[in-house]
Design a protein around this motif. Structure first.
Motif, PDB file in Angstrom:
ATOM      1  N   ARG A  71     -15.754   6.602   5.879  1.00 60.86           N
ATOM      2  CA  ARG A  71     -14.813   7.722   5.871  1.00 60.86           C
ATOM      3  C   ARG A  71     -13.692   7.402   4.870  1.00 60.86           C
ATOM      4  O   ARG A  71     -12.703   6.773   5.204  1.00 60.86           O
ATOM      5  N   ILE A  72     -13.922   7.861   3.652  1.00 59.55           N
ATOM      6  CA  ILE A  72     -13.017   7.498   2.559  1.00 59.55           C
ATOM      7  C   ILE A  72     -11.952   8.569   2.402  1.00 59.55           C
ATOM      8  O   ILE A  72     -12.234   9.763   2.430  1.00 59.55           O
ATOM      9  N   GLU A  73     -10.726   8.095   2.240  1.00 63.76           N
ATOM     10  CA  GLU A  73      -9.600   9.008   2.058  1.00 63.76           C
ATOM     11  C   GLU A  73      -9.039   8.795   0.656  1.00 63.76           C
ATOM     12  O   GLU A  73      -8.886   7.652   0.221  1.00 63.76           O
ATOM     13  N   ARG A  74      -8.715   9.895  -0.024  1.00 66.24           N
ATOM     14  CA  ARG A  74      -8.297   9.802  -1.421  1.00 66.24           C
ATOM     15  C   ARG A  74      -6.816  10.134  -1.572  1.00 66.24           C
ATOM     16  O   ARG A  74      -6.332  11.143  -1.077  1.00 66.24           O
ATOM     17  N   TRP A  75      -6.113   9.260  -2.230  1.00 60.52           N
ATOM     18  CA  TRP A  75      -4.734   9.506  -2.632  1.00 60.52           C
ATOM     19  C   TRP A  75      -4.648   9.213  -4.135  1.00 60.52           C
ATOM     20  O   TRP A  75      -5.452   8.446  -4.668  1.00 60.52           O
ATOM     21  N   ASP A  76      -3.700   9.817  -4.801  1.00 60.52           N
ATOM     22  CA  ASP A  76      -3.462   9.530  -6.223  1.00 60.52           C
ATOM     23  C   ASP A  76      -2.003   9.171  -6.425  1.00 60.52           C
ATOM     24  O   ASP A  76      -1.109   9.842  -5.881  1.00 60.52           O
ATOM     25  N   LEU A  77      -1.791   8.109  -7.191  1.00 63.68           N
ATOM     26  CA  LEU A  77      -0.424   7.735  -7.562  1.00 63.68           C
ATOM     27  C   LEU A  77      -0.200   8.132  -9.008  1.00 63.68           C
ATOM     28  O   LEU A  77      -0.932   7.684  -9.901  1.00 63.68           O
ATOM     29  N   LEU A  78       0.764   9.002  -9.254  1.00 62.47           N
ATOM     30  CA  LEU A  78       1.096   9.446 -10.613  1.00 62.47           C
ATOM     31  C   LEU A  78       2.428   8.814 -10.982  1.00 62.47           C
ATOM     32  O   LEU A  78       3.434   9.010 -10.265  1.00 62.47           O
ATOM     33  N   LEU A  79       2.424   8.072 -12.078  1.00 63.24           N
ATOM     34  CA  LEU A  79       3.619   7.285 -12.411  1.00 63.24           C
ATOM     35  C   LEU A  79       3.764   7.202 -13.924  1.00 63.24           C
ATOM     36  O   LEU A  79       2.815   7.527 -14.664  1.00 63.24           O
ATOM     37  N   PRO A  80       4.922   6.793 -14.404  1.00 61.00           N
ATOM     38  CA  PRO A  80       5.081   6.681 -15.849  1.00 61.00           C
ATOM     39  C   PRO A  80       3.955   5.819 -16.440  1.00 61.00           C
ATOM     40  O   PRO A  80       3.607   4.766 -15.891  1.00 61.00           O
ATOM     41  N   ALA A  81       3.409   6.295 -17.553  1.00 55.87           N
ATOM     42  CA  ALA A  81       2.232   5.644 -18.113  1.00 55.87           C
ATOM     43  C   ALA A  81       2.481   4.162 -18.366  1.00 55.87           C
ATOM     44  O   ALA A  81       1.595   3.324 -18.148  1.00 55.87           O
ATOM     45  N   ALA A  82       3.688   3.845 -18.776  1.00 59.25           N
ATOM     46  CA  ALA A  82       3.985   2.449 -19.116  1.00 59.25           C
ATOM     47  C   ALA A  82       3.928   1.552 -17.882  1.00 59.25           C
ATOM     48  O   ALA A  82       3.769   0.344 -17.995  1.00 59.25           O
ATOM     49  N   GLN A  83       4.065   2.136 -16.722  1.00 62.64           N
ATOM     50  CA  GLN A  83       4.073   1.328 -15.504  1.00 62.64           C
ATOM     51  C   GLN A  83       2.692   1.176 -14.881  1.00 62.64           C
ATOM     52  O   GLN A  83       2.531   0.441 -13.916  1.00 62.64           O
ATOM     53  N   LEU A  84       1.736   1.928 -15.421  1.00 65.97           N
ATOM     54  CA  LEU A  84       0.425   1.926 -14.762  1.00 65.97           C
ATOM     55  C   LEU A  84      -0.162   0.518 -14.691  1.00 65.97           C
ATOM     56  O   LEU A  84      -0.602   0.059 -13.634  1.00 65.97           O
ATOM     57  N   GLY A  85      -0.165  -0.152 -15.798  1.00 67.10           N
ATOM     58  CA  GLY A  85      -0.761  -1.482 -15.830  1.00 67.10           C
ATOM     59  C   GLY A  85      -0.087  -2.447 -14.875  1.00 67.10           C
ATOM     60  O   GLY A  85      -0.760  -3.073 -14.023  1.00 67.10           O
ATOM     61  N   PRO A  86       1.231  -2.604 -14.960  1.00 68.89           N
ATOM     62  CA  PRO A  86       1.883  -3.549 -14.039  1.00 68.89           C
ATOM     63  C   PRO A  86       1.704  -3.188 -12.566  1.00 68.89           C
ATOM     64  O   PRO A  86       1.462  -4.073 -11.733  1.00 68.89           O
ATOM     65  N   VAL A  87       1.819  -1.924 -12.256  1.00 72.14           N
ATOM     66  CA  VAL A  87       1.676  -1.531 -10.844  1.00 72.14           C
ATOM     67  C   VAL A  87       0.250  -1.787 -10.379  1.00 72.14           C
ATOM     68  O   VAL A  87       0.017  -2.282  -9.264  1.00 72.14           O
ATOM     69  N   PHE A  88      -0.704  -1.434 -11.215  1.00 72.16           N
ATOM     70  CA  PHE A  88      -2.113  -1.673 -10.875  1.00 72.16           C
ATOM     71  C   PHE A  88      -2.337  -3.162 -10.585  1.00 72.16           C
ATOM     72  O   PHE A  88      -2.983  -3.542  -9.603  1.00 72.16           O
ATOM     73  N   GLY A  89      -1.777  -3.987 -11.419  1.00 69.98           N
ATOM     74  CA  GLY A  89      -1.944  -5.425 -11.237  1.00 69.98           C
ATOM     75  C   GLY A  89      -1.328  -5.908  -9.940  1.00 69.98           C
ATOM     76  O   GLY A  89      -1.931  -6.710  -9.203  1.00 69.98           O
ATOM     77  N   ARG A  90      -0.163  -5.430  -9.635  1.00 72.84           N
ATOM     78  CA  ARG A  90       0.497  -5.888  -8.410  1.00 72.84           C
ATOM     79  C   ARG A  90      -0.251  -5.401  -7.165  1.00 72.84           C
ATOM     80  O   ARG A  90      -0.321  -6.093  -6.148  1.00 72.84           O
ATOM     81  N   MET A  91      -0.801  -4.199  -7.240  1.00 73.10           N
ATOM     82  CA  MET A  91      -1.569  -3.706  -6.081  1.00 73.10           C
ATOM     83  C   MET A  91      -2.828  -4.546  -5.880  1.00 73.10           C
ATOM     84  O   MET A  91      -3.182  -4.881  -4.740  1.00 73.10           O
ATOM     85  N   GLN A  92      -3.485  -4.840  -6.975  1.00 72.38           N
ATOM     86  CA  GLN A  92      -4.698  -5.675  -6.861  1.00 72.38           C
ATOM     87  C   GLN A  92      -4.349  -7.031  -6.261  1.00 72.38           C
ATOM     88  O   GLN A  92      -5.055  -7.551  -5.394  1.00 72.38           O
ATOM     89  N   ALA A  93      -3.244  -7.568  -6.711  1.00 74.75           N
ATOM     90  CA  ALA A  93      -2.842  -8.888  -6.204  1.00 74.75           C
ATOM     91  C   ALA A  93      -2.487  -8.826  -4.722  1.00 74.75           C
ATOM     92  O   ALA A  93      -2.685  -9.785  -3.975  1.00 74.75           O
ATOM     93  N   ALA A  94      -1.969  -7.707  -4.295  1.00 77.31           N
ATOM     94  CA  ALA A  94      -1.554  -7.576  -2.898  1.00 77.31           C
ATOM     95  C   ALA A  94      -2.732  -7.331  -1.974  1.00 77.31           C
ATOM     96  O   ALA A  94      -2.640  -7.582  -0.753  1.00 77.31           O
TER      97      ALA A  94
END
Lengths: 319, 488
Positions: free
Chosen positions: A143-166
């Protein structure tokens, strides 16, 4: 329906400074898991008057900020970008169910981040500067639930990395990595995806909130980490919508008289609660059934002869 | 499989609150539970209910509420949350006291709201009393008798229950047949279960078995005519009547200084005792132990008496004022005391009863028979059920809009009259903004100089002036922010 809890836990690690405004009321599934997050309602006109009157009672944090959407003056200040009205740093993260309502356009125009629930491909992109997108998949493999995070393009990479690490430490704390399917990739410069899906029974992090982090209806505000009841005999706490599951609701209290035990309430009805000591504090706890579609309201009532000055140290929901 | 039952949300105070309606509701719930799955919206979340009936926080009562709602409203501060509940969740309302002016005052209702309610009920009298209220803050006992402020309850309820034909007729006279077509009469009930045996009650209270005991009960207020009773007791004692008097209830010195009044009559004081507030069991003991319950009211607004119902159940002889709802009681089941020559007649009755207690006992037995036939709890609960079910389809008046309306404009020339403002504001409630427009500011200066106290003369009684400012543009004039009050 555990996705909001899991994703909020990941996002807290990735965006620790963000000011969060969860416009998901009358449910509100993210703000319970994000201490300090404000809650609000995207379409106040659609709210029944009695529910609006209920939600209008609550105040949050040392500034006593009201529920967004129900206080004309505070809403106007917020939409005008007044820093005090925001109660945190810019840009804020706005949480919405489905498309962002038109009322939020000034904030989106100014570059606010957006956490959207639902199939966002069918929705018009929000107004404002171009944003990167991180697709977030939560819940379980069945049962998969979908959310989308829309953020300044420049922040996508760092945020993605921190989420993966978490994600890995979170999985380890919730039954171990073997209980989870975790993945993520950057599809293109402005698009990435992260999934954290339970392989079996959905696991939830325990919910532990300090008293001062709770939206309440006391006439006074908290100054420290706890919520002082003063001379009040009744207290309501806006908890938000939590995943449906049997759980225990616990209030950690100090300064109460156990012979004049308080009553514990959920959504206005008294629970069969027990009071037990823990050090110099008291735990008032009861088994509860939670519902995911409506914000829960926890109540505490002290008998008339109970001594004043009790403190609510915190609230917990867990096994 | 048991068929699902309908839910009923009852808005009411509950014990342990010291409130007769709280006690009434706690007992009525036991009867209503035979027909509905009841829950109680009460601002004391720890209030006491019969087993199996939950208390719900009034702020959350709308969640999970069905269409069946019952409100219990009396004229004291303990019912403010019920009136709020009625505004949000219309249903059937029991008006225990047709007059609600005191309730509105203690709820902090705006003066404009109170005057609007006064004007809605008795416009002619409200013109005088309302002006005194607005300009001098005068609120007399007469106001409480004349102006019931029940208009909002009548309009926002699917049906209204009162306990006497007198109360219904009074509402009808004031508010008209159309506004009161949904008012039903359901008598007060007698508490279920047997009241204590007289001898056992006297033993518990340490009273002699053979003395003639006169009882009064409840909060001591002026309308209960303790002045008449004390004078009559003094006369009776002077004529050799062997009796004692107990007031089973609390004194409210701010309303009536009972202790001082008793002390002023040493002969009475020697035979009198005031217990203070009693719980239900102790009150029952006193009522069962009594030979005569004196339950006077003057003036009466049509209120009912729980003590009287208990006395019926106990078979205790009752004496009531021959007025209002008490006049409807069967002549053979109670003693009616006329409103003229009351003291002398009361003294005569006391002497006669004390000399021959069996006469009181015989009347008490007839009172109990009347109560068993007309006031049994199952029958009362069934009548409530009928009223609730029949009312479900009845619409209620919409709640008064509270938002600020766009600015109204009235040309303010030298011949501007109060009735011009009244016409512009007619039918409006709540906040309102009105521009008294003039050609220019010089004309405004002339107008205010020519007519000192202009606004005081012009504004309707129901209007409270919140603020006033001079506007130069876009249209010159006096901009008034008014509060026209809510429905009451």
């Amino acid at each position: 329906m555990s996705a909001a809890a899991i994703l909020a836990s990941l996002l807290r690690e990735a965006l620790p400074e963000a000011t969060v405004l969860d416009f998901g009321l009358p449910a509100g599934r993210v703000f319970p898991w994000w201490p300090g997050a404000r809650c609000g309602i995207a379409d106040p006109a659609a709210l029944p008057p009695a529910e609006a009157a209920l939600l209008r009672r609550f105040r949050l944090g040392p500034a006593g900020l009201p529920v967004c959407g129900l206080d004309a003056a505070a809403d106007a200040a917020l939409l005008a970008g007044a820093p005090a009205a925001l109660g945190g740093v810019w840009p804020p993260l706005l949480v919405v169910e489905g498309a962002a309502p038109a009322a939020l356009t000034p904030l989106l125009d100014a570059g606010a981040m957006l956490l959207q629930h639902g199939l966002t491909e069918a929705m018009a992109p929000p107004p404002g500067p171009p944003r990167g997108r991180i697709m977030l998949l939560g819940g379980s493999v069945s049962r998969i639930e979908r959310w989308d995070l829309l953020l300044p393009a420049a922040q996508l990479g760092p945020v993605f990395g921190r989420m993966q690490a978490a994600a890995q430490p979170l999985a380890a704390a919730l039954g171990g990595a073997a209980q989870w399917q975790i993945g993520g990739r950057t599809v293109m410069e402005q698009l990435a995806s992260i999934g954290m899906l339970a392989l079996g029974t959905e696991q939830l992090p325990p919910l532990r909130l300090p008293g001062a982090a709770l939206a309440h209806d006391l006439p006074h505000l908290a100054a420290g980490p706890e919520l002082p009841l003063g001379t009040a005999r009744r207290l309501r706490l806006l908890l938000g919508a939590l995943p449906a599951r049997p759980a225990w609701l616990r209030l950690r209290l100090r300064g109460i008289d156990p012979d004049l035990g308080p009553g514990l309430f959920l959504d206005g009805l008294r629970l069969d609660a027990q009071l037990r000591p823990e050090g110099r504090d008291w735990l008032l706890e009861a088994p509860v059934g939670l519902r995911p579609d409506r914000a829960a309201v926890v109540g505490l009532a002290l008998p008339e002869r109970a001594p004043p000055g009790a403190l609510l140290l915190g609230l917990e929901v867990g096994p | 499989m048991t068929p699902a039952r309908n839910g009923l949300t009852v808005w009411t105070p509950l014990p342990p609150e010291r409130n007769g309606i709280a006690d009434y509701s706690a007992i009525l719930l036991g009867g209503l539970a035979a027909h509905y799955d009841c829950r109680v919206a009460c601002d004391d979340w720890l209030g006491l209910t019969p087993a199996g009936i939950a208390v719900v926080d009034p702020a959350l009562a709308h969640r999970g509420a069905g269409p069946r709602v019952l409100h219990q409203i009396g004229n004291n501060p303990g019912h403010g949350f019920v009136l709020h509940g009625l505004r949000g969740m219309p249903g059937v309302t029991t008006l225990h006291d047709p007059g609600l002016l005191y309730l509105h005052e203690t709820m902090g209702a705006a003066g404009a709201t109170i005057r609007a309610g006064m004007a809605a009920a008795l416009p002619g009298l409200a013109a005088v009393y309302g002006r005194q209220h607005r300009e001098h803050g005068i609120q007399t006992r007469a106001n409480h008798l004349l102006f019931d402020l029940a208009g909002e309850v009548l309009a926002r309820s699917r049906a209204v229950v009162v306990h006497s034909a007198y109360a219904r007729n009074r509402l009808r006279l004031v508010h008209g047949p159309a506004a009161t077509a949904h008012v039903a009469v359901i008598p007060h009930f007698v508490p279920p279960g047997a009241l204590p045996d007289r001898a056992a009650a006297r033993a518990r209270l340490g009273l002699p078995q053979d003395g003639f005991l006169v009882l009064t009960a409840g909060f001591a207020t002026a309308v209960k005519r303790f002045d008449w009773l004390i004078e009559a007791l003094a006369l009776a004692i002077g004529q050799g009547a062997a009796l004692r008097w107990i007031h089973a209830g609390a004194e409210r010195p701010e309303e009536y200084a009972l202790g001082a009044a008793i002390a002023a009559r040493p002969a009475v004081a020697a035979r009198a005792h005031v217990t203070g507030y009693l719980d239900e069991a102790a009150l029952d003991d006193h009522i069962a132990a009594a030979d005569l319950l004196v339950n006077l009211r003057f003036p009466s607004g049509g209120e009912s008496s729980g003590s009287l119902a208990r006395a019926f159940a106990a078979g205790t002889c009752c004496m009531v004022s021959d007025t209002a709802a008490y006049a409807e009681l069967p002549r053979d089941a109670v003693l009616h005391l006329p409103l003229t020559g009351s003291v002398g007649l009361l003294a005569e009755a006391l002497c006669a009863m004390a000399a021959e207690p069996a006469r009181a006992a015989a009347i008490g037995a007839l009172g109990r028979r009347h109560a068993e036939a007309e006031m049994a709890l199952p029958a009362v609960a069934a009548r409530y059920r009928d009223v609730i079910e029949e009312s479900l389809g009845r619409p209620v008046a919409p709640d008064a809009p509270r938002e600020v309306v766009s600015t109204l404009v009235l040309e303010a020339g030298p011949r501007l009259l109060a009735r011009d403002l009244e016409a512009v504001l007619a039918g409006r409630r709540g906040p309102c903004r009105l521009l008294l427009a003039v050609p220019d500011l010089a004309a405004l200066a002339d107008l205010t100089l020519d007519r000192p106290g202009l606004l005081g003369d012009l504004l309707p009684l129901a209007a409270r002036l919140v603020s006033v400012r001079v506007e130069a543009a876009p249209r010159p004039g006096l901009l008034l922010d008014l509060d026209l009050g809510g429905a009451a």
